[in-house]
Scaffold this motif. Structure first.
Motif, PDB file in Angstrom:
ATOM      1  N   SER A   9     -42.962  12.521 157.536  1.00 17.31           N
ATOM      2  CA  SER A   9     -43.380  13.761 156.862  1.00 17.31           C
ATOM      3  C   SER A   9     -43.457  13.560 155.354  1.00 17.31           C
ATOM      4  N   ILE A  10     -42.566  12.726 154.812  1.00 17.72           N
ATOM      5  CA  ILE A  10     -42.624  12.379 153.382  1.00 17.72           C
ATOM      6  C   ILE A  10     -43.886  11.562 153.091  1.00 17.72           C
ATOM      7  N   VAL A  11     -44.184  10.606 153.960  1.00 17.04           N
ATOM      8  CA  VAL A  11     -45.380   9.786 153.794  1.00 17.04           C
ATOM      9  C   VAL A  11     -46.624  10.670 153.822  1.00 17.04           C
ATOM     10  N   GLY A  12     -46.640  11.627 154.742  1.00 16.33           N
ATOM     11  CA  GLY A  12     -47.771  12.543 154.816  1.00 16.33           C
ATOM     12  C   GLY A  12     -47.941  13.332 153.533  1.00 16.33           C
ATOM     13  N   ARG A  13     -46.836  13.825 153.001  1.00 17.04           N
ATOM     14  CA  ARG A  13     -46.907  14.595 151.750  1.00 17.04           C
ATOM     15  C   ARG A  13     -47.382  13.708 150.601  1.00 17.04           C
ATOM     16  N   ALA A  14     -46.885  12.470 150.563  1.00 14.33           N
ATOM     17  CA  ALA A  14     -47.288  11.543 149.505  1.00 14.33           C
ATOM     18  C   ALA A  14     -48.779  11.221 149.580  1.00 14.33           C
ATOM     19  N   ASN A  15     -49.330  11.303 150.786  1.00 16.54           N
ATOM     20  CA  ASN A  15     -50.754  11.012 150.975  1.00 16.54           C
ATOM     21  C   ASN A  15     -51.627  12.254 150.867  1.00 16.54           C
ATOM     22  N   GLY A  16     -51.027  13.352 150.415  1.00 18.38           N
ATOM     23  CA  GLY A  16     -51.822  14.538 150.144  1.00 18.38           C
ATOM     24  C   GLY A  16     -51.860  15.595 151.224  1.00 18.38           C
ATOM     25  N   LEU A  17     -51.116  15.410 152.315  1.00 14.91           N
ATOM     26  CA  LEU A  17     -51.094  16.434 153.351  1.00 14.91           C
ATOM     27  C   LEU A  17     -50.375  17.675 152.819  1.00 14.91           C
ATOM     28  N   ARG A  18     -51.010  18.809 152.955  1.00 14.00           N
ATOM     29  CA  ARG A  18     -50.437  20.060 152.459  1.00 14.00           C
ATOM     30  C   ARG A  18     -49.777  20.782 153.624  1.00 14.00           C
ATOM     31  N   THR A  19     -48.446  20.651 153.674  1.00 15.31           N
ATOM     32  CA  THR A  19     -47.661  21.259 154.738  1.00 15.31           C
ATOM     33  C   THR A  19     -46.496  22.031 154.136  1.00 15.31           C
ATOM     34  N   ARG A  20     -45.849  22.839 154.953  1.00 16.59           N
ATOM     35  CA  ARG A  20     -44.613  23.512 154.575  1.00 16.59           C
ATOM     36  C   ARG A  20     -43.569  23.157 155.623  1.00 16.59           C
ATOM     37  N   SER A  69     -28.328  22.557 164.495  1.00 20.57           N
ATOM     38  CA  SER A  69     -28.466  23.615 163.493  1.00 20.57           C
ATOM     39  C   SER A  69     -29.887  23.646 162.933  1.00 20.57           C
ATOM     40  N   PRO A  70     -30.460  24.850 162.769  1.00 18.85           N
ATOM     41  CA  PRO A  70     -31.805  24.951 162.209  1.00 18.85           C
ATOM     42  C   PRO A  70     -31.825  25.056 160.684  1.00 18.85           C
ATOM     43  N   LEU A  71     -30.652  25.084 160.063  1.00 16.30           N
ATOM     44  CA  LEU A  71     -30.563  25.400 158.637  1.00 16.30           C
ATOM     45  C   LEU A  71     -31.211  24.341 157.749  1.00 16.30           C
ATOM     46  N   LEU A  72     -31.824  24.826 156.677  1.00 11.05           N
ATOM     47  CA  LEU A  72     -32.325  23.952 155.614  1.00 11.05           C
ATOM     48  C   LEU A  72     -31.284  23.970 154.501  1.00 11.05           C
ATOM     49  N   ASP A  73     -30.113  23.414 154.802  1.00 12.68           N
ATOM     50  CA  ASP A  73     -29.005  23.487 153.851  1.00 12.68           C
ATOM     51  C   ASP A  73     -29.069  22.332 152.848  1.00 12.68           C
ATOM     52  N   ASP A  74     -28.041  22.230 152.004  1.00 12.40           N
ATOM     53  CA  ASP A  74     -28.041  21.209 150.954  1.00 12.40           C
ATOM     54  C   ASP A  74     -28.134  19.798 151.532  1.00 12.40           C
ATOM     55  N   PHE A  75     -27.502  19.588 152.690  1.00  9.86           N
ATOM     56  CA  PHE A  75     -27.530  18.259 153.300  1.00  9.86           C
ATOM     57  C   PHE A  75     -28.951  17.864 153.691  1.00  9.86           C
ATOM     58  N   ILE A  76     -29.656  18.770 154.362  1.00 11.42           N
ATOM     59  CA  ILE A  76     -31.010  18.473 154.803  1.00 11.42           C
ATOM     60  C   ILE A  76     -31.932  18.235 153.606  1.00 11.42           C
ATOM     61  N   VAL A  77     -31.859  19.116 152.619  1.00 12.86           N
ATOM     62  CA  VAL A  77     -32.707  18.960 151.433  1.00 12.86           C
ATOM     63  C   VAL A  77     -32.397  17.648 150.718  1.00 12.86           C
ATOM     64  N   ALA A  78     -31.099  17.323 150.602  1.00 13.53           N
ATOM     65  CA  ALA A  78     -30.693  16.082 149.933  1.00 13.53           C
ATOM     66  C   ALA A  78     -31.189  14.858 150.689  1.00 13.53           C
ATOM     67  N   ARG A  79     -31.145  14.919 152.037  1.00 17.89           N
ATOM     68  CA  ARG A  79     -31.617  13.779 152.819  1.00 17.89           C
ATOM     69  C   ARG A  79     -33.118  13.559 152.611  1.00 17.89           C
ATOM     70  N   TYR A  80     -33.881  14.636 152.608  1.00 20.44           N
ATOM     71  CA  TYR A  80     -35.327  14.485 152.395  1.00 20.44           C
ATOM     72  C   TYR A  80     -35.624  13.968 150.987  1.00 20.44           C
ATOM     73  N   ARG A  81     -34.873  14.438 150.010  1.00 19.91           N
ATOM     74  CA  ARG A  81     -35.066  13.931 148.647  1.00 19.91           C
ATOM     75  C   ARG A  81     -34.726  12.445 148.570  1.00 19.91           C
ATOM     76  N   SER A  82     -33.641  12.066 149.224  1.00 22.11           N
ATOM     77  CA  SER A  82     -33.238  10.662 149.219  1.00 22.11           C
ATOM     78  C   SER A  82     -34.270   9.793 149.929  1.00 22.11           C
ATOM     79  N   VAL A  83     -34.801  10.286 151.045  1.00 16.20           N
ATOM     80  CA  VAL A  83     -35.833   9.548 151.769  1.00 16.20           C
ATOM     81  C   VAL A  83     -37.067   9.365 150.888  1.00 16.20           C
ATOM     82  N   ALA A  84     -37.439  10.414 150.156  1.00 13.47           N
ATOM     83  CA  ALA A  84     -38.594  10.330 149.261  1.00 13.47           C
ATOM     84  C   ALA A  84     -38.366   9.288 148.167  1.00 13.47           C
ATOM     85  N   GLU A  85     -37.165   9.283 147.597  1.00 13.67           N
ATOM     86  CA  GLU A  85     -36.841   8.323 146.543  1.00 13.67           C
ATOM     87  C   GLU A  85     -36.831   6.890 147.076  1.00 13.67           C
TER      88      GLU A  85
END
Length: 372
Positions: free
Chosen positions: A106-117, A296-312
């Protein structure tokens, strides 16, 4: 004689433009004929489904079909053997509206211009394993240096594999890495075509058949060495059809609630077993781990941090061509509305960026570690 504005040429043009906007808006808001959901796995069973996610519960119980029945909107599930990269291609071609996939693709898709939420977590803290043929002399992940190792590149397991190797002083380039999808990796390992393979819960079935041996697991290790998966929607679809997006999220939250109840553990694993992955494999994957943490369905600090770390990490390792911003990507309003509507606002524990308890939920089993 007094002339109305509409009788003047510019007045008529303005009125026609206004009418055009009105009818255009009405057409824009017309409900879709179908809800198309792409799933980043080949799946299994009849009908085809997948396990390890509350999304599989939604699919098995036909809760989306039920939710859209009265509106006449069809629900279409599409499963992709090519996993995350194939789902990204389908998103790019507007062949699907929603995507269930792991963090890296999903990060790769965003980096390649895919517009998702990104709407809702649907399978957190998934483990990763290294398996070898049963007769292999390899005992530890450190011994993979210069060995032929199967890695499914571009999937959410790829980056975790890199990080796991890094934790023992190795890099992917230290291996003779071969890019193989799950089925191909299994065939290669069983025939001794590779010395080892990275993978997930699907390997327990092979292990229990006596055809593989697990030499490394992320279970009980740093939560950063786990994989996350989520439900995304094309940004264009979300803007045009917020009502339908809400209905989809409602059912994923409903499923997360059911799949987080320890009383349903055995039934949940049996439901996922219909995909062809035995219940024993799910018991091994979820060993000593609370359902409410994993589902858990939550978009909590852990989930957001993991996606940020994956992006980095993806940028650092040149898995994407340039750094990518995640600002505005997470869209929690549908999740928040679903939690409120279903009385689940305090159902799940909120975790901090390191994966530790920040705000404890109502579920007594919602600790990040052992159940027994």
């Amino acid at each position: 004689m007094t002339h109305s504005l509409i009788s003047r040429p510019w007045g008529r043009r303005a009125a026609l433009a206004a009418l055009g906007l009105l009818f255009g808006s009405l057409a824009h808001a017309a409900p879709p004929q179908a809800i198309r959901i792409g799933v980043a796995t080949a799946g299994g069973g009849e009908p085809i489904n997948w396990g390890g996610s509350p999304g599989g519960v939604v699919r098995a119980n036909q809760w989306l079909e039920e939710a859209f029945k009265d509106s006449g909107i069809k629900v279409e599930w599409l499963f992709f053997k090519g996993a995350g990269p194939a789902v990204n291609e389908a998103l790019s071609n507007k062949q699907i509206d929603f995507a269930y996939q792991g963090d890296l693709p999903s990060i790769v898709g965003r980096a390649n211009g895919l517009r998702t939420r990104l709407l809702v977590t649907s399978g957190a803290r998934n483990n990763l394993y290294v398996v070898v043929p049963p007769q292999s002399g390899i005992q530890r992940i450190e011994e993979l240096k210069d060995r032929k190792v199967a890695i499914f590149r571009g999937t959410n397991g790829h980056l975790v594999a890199i990080n796991a190797l890094q934790s023992v002083g190795l890099a992917e380039r230290d291996l003779k890495a071969i890019n193989l999808d799950t089925g191909s990796a299994q065939a290669a390992l069983v025939s001794n075509g590779v010395d080892a393979s990275f993978g997930g819960y699907e390997w327990f079935k092979i292990r229990d058949q006596g055809l593989a041996r697990v030499v490394y697991s992320t279970q009980g290790k740093d939560p950063a060495l786990t994989r996350q998966a989520a439900l995304l929607v094309r940004e264009e679809f979300e803007k045009e059809h917020p009502e339908q997006v809400q209905k989809v999220v409602n059912q994923f939250v409903r499923a997360a609630n059911w799949a987080s109840d320890e009383k349903n553990r055995s039934e949940l694993f049996q439901l996922w077993a219909r995909t062809g992955t035995p219940a024993a494999s799910w018991e091994a994957e979820f060993d000593k781990q609370a359902l409410a943490v994993r589902n858990s369905p939550l978009l909590d600090d852990f989930i957001v941090a993991r996606y940020r770390s994956v992006a980095e990490d993806a940028a650092k390792l040149k898995l994407i061509r340039r750094p990518v911003s995640l600002e505005g990507w997470f869209e929690p309003r549908y999740l928040q509305a679903a939690l409120k509507q279903q009385g689940l606002e305090k159902r799940w524990t909120v975790f901090d960026a390191k994966g530790q308890v920040k705000v404890r939920g109502q579920n007594p089993d919602a600790s990040p570690v052992a159940l027994r």
